[in-house]
Write a protein that holds these residues in place. Structure first.
Motif, PDB file in Angstrom:
ATOM      1  N   ALA A 135      66.144  63.549 -77.131  1.00  0.00           N
ATOM      2  CA  ALA A 135      64.704  63.799 -77.101  1.00  0.00           C
ATOM      3  C   ALA A 135      63.944  62.955 -78.118  1.00  0.00           C
ATOM      4  O   ALA A 135      62.808  62.548 -77.874  1.00  0.00           O
ATOM      5  CB  ALA A 135      64.436  65.283 -77.356  1.00  0.00           C
ATOM      6  N   CYS A 168      66.342  61.935 -68.336  1.00  0.00           N
ATOM      7  CA  CYS A 168      67.782  61.881 -68.674  1.00  0.00           C
ATOM      8  C   CYS A 168      68.116  62.616 -69.967  1.00  0.00           C
ATOM      9  O   CYS A 168      69.256  62.541 -70.443  1.00  0.00           O
ATOM     10  CB  CYS A 168      68.305  60.446 -68.776  1.00  0.00           C
ATOM     11  N   ILE A 169      67.179  63.323 -70.553  1.00  0.00           N
ATOM     12  CA  ILE A 169      67.386  63.962 -71.851  1.00  0.00           C
ATOM     13  C   ILE A 169      68.451  65.053 -71.725  1.00  0.00           C
ATOM     14  O   ILE A 169      68.370  65.927 -70.872  1.00  0.00           O
ATOM     15  CB  ILE A 169      66.081  64.585 -72.388  1.00  0.00           C
ATOM     16  N   ARG A 170      69.436  65.003 -72.602  1.00  0.00           N
ATOM     17  CA  ARG A 170      70.508  65.998 -72.572  1.00  0.00           C
ATOM     18  C   ARG A 170      71.038  66.342 -73.968  1.00  0.00           C
ATOM     19  O   ARG A 170      72.106  66.922 -74.106  1.00  0.00           O
ATOM     20  CB  ARG A 170      71.659  65.520 -71.676  1.00  0.00           C
ATOM     21  N   PHE A 177      63.280  70.721 -77.845  1.00  0.00           N
ATOM     22  CA  PHE A 177      63.043  71.145 -76.470  1.00  0.00           C
ATOM     23  C   PHE A 177      61.860  72.109 -76.389  1.00  0.00           C
ATOM     24  O   PHE A 177      61.089  72.082 -75.420  1.00  0.00           O
ATOM     25  CB  PHE A 177      64.307  71.761 -75.880  1.00  0.00           C
ATOM     26  N   MET A 186      59.026  66.553 -69.951  1.00  0.00           N
ATOM     27  CA  MET A 186      60.467  66.292 -70.067  1.00  0.00           C
ATOM     28  C   MET A 186      61.196  66.647 -68.770  1.00  0.00           C
ATOM     29  O   MET A 186      60.993  67.714 -68.201  1.00  0.00           O
ATOM     30  CB  MET A 186      61.087  67.092 -71.219  1.00  0.00           C
ATOM     31  N   HIS A 187      62.053  65.712 -68.355  1.00  0.00           N
ATOM     32  CA  HIS A 187      62.916  65.905 -67.188  1.00  0.00           C
ATOM     33  C   HIS A 187      64.357  65.756 -67.676  1.00  0.00           C
ATOM     34  O   HIS A 187      64.803  64.645 -67.962  1.00  0.00           O
ATOM     35  CB  HIS A 187      62.606  64.870 -66.113  1.00  0.00           C
ATOM     36  N   LYS A 188      65.064  66.856 -67.778  1.00  0.00           N
ATOM     37  CA  LYS A 188      66.403  66.849 -68.340  1.00  0.00           C
ATOM     38  C   LYS A 188      67.429  66.282 -67.358  1.00  0.00           C
ATOM     39  O   LYS A 188      67.317  66.475 -66.154  1.00  0.00           O
ATOM     40  CB  LYS A 188      66.809  68.260 -68.776  1.00  0.00           C
ATOM     41  N   PHE A 189      68.394  65.571 -67.922  1.00  0.00           N
ATOM     42  CA  PHE A 189      69.646  65.179 -67.266  1.00  0.00           C
ATOM     43  C   PHE A 189      69.565  63.991 -66.309  1.00  0.00           C
ATOM     44  O   PHE A 189      70.539  63.245 -66.181  1.00  0.00           O
ATOM     45  CB  PHE A 189      70.276  66.363 -66.518  1.00  0.00           C
ATOM     46  N   CYS A 216      71.112  56.593 -72.225  1.00  0.00           N
ATOM     47  CA  CYS A 216      70.823  57.375 -71.024  1.00  0.00           C
ATOM     48  C   CYS A 216      71.948  57.226 -70.003  1.00  0.00           C
ATOM     49  O   CYS A 216      72.194  58.115 -69.184  1.00  0.00           O
ATOM     50  CB  CYS A 216      69.484  56.975 -70.417  1.00  0.00           C
TER      51      CYS A 216
END
Length: 285
Positions: A135, A168-170, A177, A186-189, A216
């Motif tokens: 993040a 792609c945030i993980r 978060f 934010m769009h995770k994963f 990423c």
């Protein structure tokens, strides 16, 4: 005016006056929080780029058909974050004042704050698209507000709410978060939601800065980075995402966080070279 570099990225040999895109390197990794080595990325990417072709079969485009100038690395004082950022801002300003698109190769992710700052001055309605495993929204890391772990928090302070779009945030602290829920998109994963976002940005002709942290990518295909995170996207997924963003009004971009010394097979550097080629071609008009 900027002079020619000794070794350039393959196909990026136009002169400053005639070019549309100006590449420059930011060999800096002094705030890296885990494994260092990103300072070697820009030189390694240039050198190893001659192992790939100028032509992209993915996009049916060739770097030789576009005017791209590689202005080389900036000599940065590794122990001085603020002065390093100032020097990077100066380079970005020269490029922007000449009406050209700045394209930076890092370096740790902190260096992105410099061109983002200068692009924001020219385009105050700027939106930032971030591809990253992390993040990077900490207010500080070990008391340091100018850390690669804080680069998007500092950028947020420029562009404000709903102007940073993270994909792609993980990985990150819980507080990051929570902050994202209130202040960023934010769009995770993965890249879910990117097409819809880009369609809106394209329709409104919104100025966009694209920053790509190469972690990423899944660490299985890209282990040569300072803080690898399992569960990332594939090269083809990243490629399609770059091509989509390239249809937007992109006014600045960077690729960062390769640490070539951490993957002695050379595959991470080879992947980074291909990412740079494909992004340049996606942005070339």
């Amino acid at each position: 005016m900027l002079g020619p570099n000794i070794e350039t990225f393959i196909g990026c040999e136009a002169d400053f006056e005639s070019c549309d895109i100006v590449m420059f390197g930011a060999p800096y990794d002094s705030t890296t929080s885990f494994r260092p080595g990103a300072r070697f990325a820009s030189a390694a990417i240039r050198h190893e780029s001659f192992g790939i072709e100028t032509y992209s079969p993915y996009q049916d485009k060739d770097l030789l058909d576009y005017k791209i100038f590689d202005s080389g690395d900036i000599e940065l004082p590794f122990g001085n974050q603020q002065e390093s950022l100032n020097l990077l801002k100066e380079r970005a300003k020269i490029i922007l004042d000449a009406g050209k698109l700045p394209f930076m190769i890092g370096g740790e992710h902190l260096v992105s704050y410099a061109p983002i700052s200068e692009v924001f001055k020219k385009y105050p309605d700027l939106h930032i698209i971030q591809f990253d495993a992390h993040a990077d929204l900490r207010d500080d890391y070990l008391g340091n507000k100018l850390s690669h772990a804080c680069v998007m928090r500092r950028s947020y302070e420029l562009v404000s709410d709903a102007h940073i779009h993270q994909f792609c945030i993980r990985s990150g602290e819980r507080e990051e978060f929570m902050f994202a829920k209130e202040h960023t998109d934010m769009h995770k994963f993965n890249f879910d939601g990117l097409n819809e976002l880009c369609d809106k940005l394209i329709k409104d002709n919104t100025p966009v800065y694209l920053t790509i942290d190469l972690d990423c990518l899944d660490s299985g295909i890209f282990p040569g980075t300072g803080t690898p995170e399992a569960g990332g996207v594939s090269f083809n997924e990243l490629l399609n995402a770059m091509i989509k963003v390239g249809k937007c009004n992109v006014v600045g971009a960077d690729v960062n966080e390769l640490a070539p010394n951490l993957d002695t097979s050379g595959m991470s550097t080879a992947v980074a070279c291909k990412v740079v080629r494909e992004l340049l071609l996606a942005l070339a008009k």
